[in-house]
Design a protein around this motif. Structure first.
Motif, PDB file in Angstrom:
ATOM      1  N   ALA A   1       0.832  -1.205   0.000  1.00  0.00           N
ATOM      2  CA  ALA A   1       0.000   0.000   0.000  1.00  0.00           C
ATOM      3  C   ALA A   1       0.869   1.258   0.000  1.00  0.00           C
ATOM      4  O   ALA A   1       0.511   2.271  -0.609  1.00  0.00           O
ATOM      5  CB  ALA A   1      -0.944  -0.006   1.205  1.00  0.00           C
ATOM      6  N   SER A   2       2.033   1.190   0.673  1.00  0.00           N
ATOM      7  CA  SER A   2       2.938   2.343   0.662  1.00  0.00           C
ATOM      8  C   SER A   2       3.410   2.637  -0.760  1.00  0.00           C
ATOM      9  O   SER A   2       3.442   3.793  -1.188  1.00  0.00           O
ATOM     10  CB  SER A   2       4.155   2.087   1.547  1.00  0.00           C
TER      11      SER A   2
ATOM     12  N   VAL B   1       1.862   1.912  -3.529  1.00  0.00           N
ATOM     13  CA  VAL B   1       0.741   2.510  -4.262  1.00  0.00           C
ATOM     14  C   VAL B   1       0.643   3.993  -3.918  1.00  0.00           C
ATOM     15  O   VAL B   1       0.477   4.844  -4.790  1.00  0.00           O
ATOM     16  CB  VAL B   1      -0.583   1.783  -3.936  1.00  0.00           C
ATOM     17  N   GLY B   2       0.788   4.310  -2.627  1.00  0.00           N
ATOM     18  CA  GLY B   2       0.717   5.696  -2.186  1.00  0.00           C
ATOM     19  C   GLY B   2       1.790   6.561  -2.830  1.00  0.00           C
ATOM     20  O   GLY B   2       1.533   7.693  -3.253  1.00  0.00           O
ATOM     21  N   PHE B   3       3.005   6.019  -2.939  1.00  0.00           N
ATOM     22  CA  PHE B   3       4.091   6.769  -3.590  1.00  0.00           C
ATOM     23  C   PHE B   3       3.788   7.002  -5.065  1.00  0.00           C
ATOM     24  O   PHE B   3       4.055   8.064  -5.609  1.00  0.00           O
ATOM     25  CB  PHE B   3       5.416   5.994  -3.479  1.00  0.00           C
ATOM     26  N   GLU B   4       3.237   5.971  -5.729  1.00  0.00           N
ATOM     27  CA  GLU B   4       3.048   6.035  -7.176  1.00  0.00           C
ATOM     28  C   GLU B   4       1.844   6.876  -7.585  1.00  0.00           C
ATOM     29  O   GLU B   4       1.794   7.406  -8.691  1.00  0.00           O
ATOM     30  CB  GLU B   4       2.913   4.614  -7.753  1.00  0.00           C
ATOM     31  N   VAL B   5       0.842   6.941  -6.685  1.00  0.00           N
ATOM     32  CA  VAL B   5      -0.422   7.555  -7.077  1.00  0.00           C
ATOM     33  C   VAL B   5      -0.288   9.077  -7.214  1.00  0.00           C
ATOM     34  O   VAL B   5      -0.996   9.730  -7.961  1.00  0.00           O
ATOM     35  CB  VAL B   5      -1.533   7.140  -6.078  1.00  0.00           C
ATOM     36  N   ILE B   6       0.670   9.647  -6.476  1.00  0.00           N
ATOM     37  CA  ILE B   6       0.884  11.099  -6.543  1.00  0.00           C
ATOM     38  C   ILE B   6       2.008  11.365  -7.540  1.00  0.00           C
ATOM     39  O   ILE B   6       3.147  10.973  -7.303  1.00  0.00           O
ATOM     40  CB  ILE B   6       1.283  11.664  -5.170  1.00  0.00           C
ATOM     41  N   THR B   7       1.696  12.031  -8.636  1.00  0.00           N
ATOM     42  CA  THR B   7       2.742  12.345  -9.604  1.00  0.00           C
ATOM     43  C   THR B   7       2.838  13.849  -9.796  1.00  0.00           C
ATOM     44  O   THR B   7       3.282  14.553  -8.915  1.00  0.00           O
ATOM     45  CB  THR B   7       2.488  11.620 -10.931  1.00  0.00           C
TER      46      THR B   7
END
Lengths: 93, 285
Positions: A14-15, A17-23
């Protein structure tokens, strides 16, 4: 022990995903995004619900009840104020 | 429904909620989808909370509904009525409430568990983490509200020992933390952890300048996610772990992006007054 490993697994994934979702985010959306994700962090409400609903100990129930109130303020207030911010931008455009 | 089937159903609902949160966060990063992203986040929250009401530990939901009603009225009125000029303070307030809620939930679980059984070490570690991160989030947010409101007395609170006080408090925190994890009197040790972490939360944020407060609130938002995730490890609750990690990680990225937009680095924001208060004279030590 197995439960801990499963927990760590979903935490790590989940971490990522959290890093990738914000661009790339336009600067005007910084505050609404912060406010929206703050509302989502009000997810602690689910934990508060469990703490307040189980009647094993009065202290735990009282703590849970206070937590339910505080977390609901976080959730409801968070989503509403984010909506207000976004509505304000729309008027400007 | 049997307990196993019920657990499976709740966890399935949690998966749906987590997907809503991820898509919602993604939506919030684009102007065209931002409003929809916020709706998706709210829907995910509704699914997660309704599913949790089916949890087998819940005996009587009356108190829960009362709490939700009170909180919804307070949060709704604040969010809709308040002047848009004080929105930064409002977001910091909501964030602080989320942090302290984690402290209380973990505290409630500590009381519940230790009355009936011996608690596993990993649960106690998670408990200590919830207490520390949640308390720092709450008190840090309170100081941030004061900074946004330009309360002058906060600037006079910058202690002469500066960064050394933070280091001292962080070390001091190890004592009740070890006591709690050791497991003889975890409940009392837990509240001591919360007490020291509260002082640390104040002293960490009080030395940061008002202009950097938006970045600090973004960082505290990330921390409130991590506090929720830690509480998820205490309760062994998937949605808390997933969502907490999601907010923790995305919040950290957002913090970095906001720093860059202000031509600052996170390190310079957090430790900017390092060296301006005389503590740098010990370079050779």
């Amino acid at each position: 022990m197995e439960i801990l490993v499963i927990g760590l697994t979903i935490f790590a994934l989940a971490s990522f995903v959290g890093f990738e979702v914000i661009t790339k985010i336009p600067a005007t959306l910084h505050t609404p995004l912060m406010s929206g994700s703050n509302a989502i962090s009000g997810i602690i409400l689910t934990g508060a619900v469990i703490a307040a609903g189980s009647e094993k100990s009065t202290t735990a129930t009282v703590l849970g009840f206070i937590a339910v109130i505080l977390a609901t303020v976080n959730v409801v207030g968070g989503f509403f104020v984010t909506h207000r911010m976004l509505a304000m931008f729309r008027k400007k455009d | 429904m049997s307990n196993e089937a019920l657990d499976a159903f709740i966890n399935f609902a949690y998966l749906i909620a987590a997907i809503f949160f991820i898509v919602g966060l993604k939506g919030l990063t684009h102007p065209r989808t931002a409003v929809r992203g916020n709706y998706l986040g709210g829907t995910g929250m509704l699914i997660a909370v309704v599913a949790t009401l089916l949890h087998r530990d819940i005996v009587d939901p009356k108190l829960i509904f009362a709490g939700i009603a009170i909180g919804a009225v307070i949060g709704g009125v604040l969010a809709v009525k308040i002047d848009m000029k004080v929105v930064p303070q409002l977001v910091a307030t909501f964030n602080g409430f989320g942090g302290i809620a984690s402290v209380f939930v973990a505290g409630a679980e500590a009381v519940r568990d230790t009355e009936s059984e011996v608690v596993a070490t990993q649960t106690l570690v998670a408990l200590v983490a919830s207490g520390i991160i949640g308390a720092v989030t709450f008190w840090g947010s309170l100081v941030a509200i004061g900074k946004f409101s330009e309360l002058d007395f906060l600037d006079r609170l910058k202690f002469p020992v500066g960064q050394w006080l933070n280091a001292f408090l962080a070390l001091l925190l190890l004592l009740p933390a070890a006591w709690c994890i050791n497991g003889t009197q975890p409940v009392m040790a837990y509240w001591l952890v919360v007490l020291v972490a509260s002082i640390l939360g104040v002293s960490l944020v009080v030395r940061i300048g008002g202009a950097d407060m938006p970045v600090v609130v973004a960082l505290l938002n990330s921390l409130s996610g991590l506090a929720a995730a830690a509480t998820g490890f205490v309760l062994q609750n998937n949605i808390l772990i997933i969502t907490g990690a999601l907010v923790g990680a995305s919040g950290l990225i957002l913090t970095q992006i906001m720093c860059r937009a202000m031509n600052r680095t996170l390190v310079s924001v957090l430790f900017t007054s390092f060296g301006t208060d005389g503590s740098s004279s010990q370079d050779d030590a």
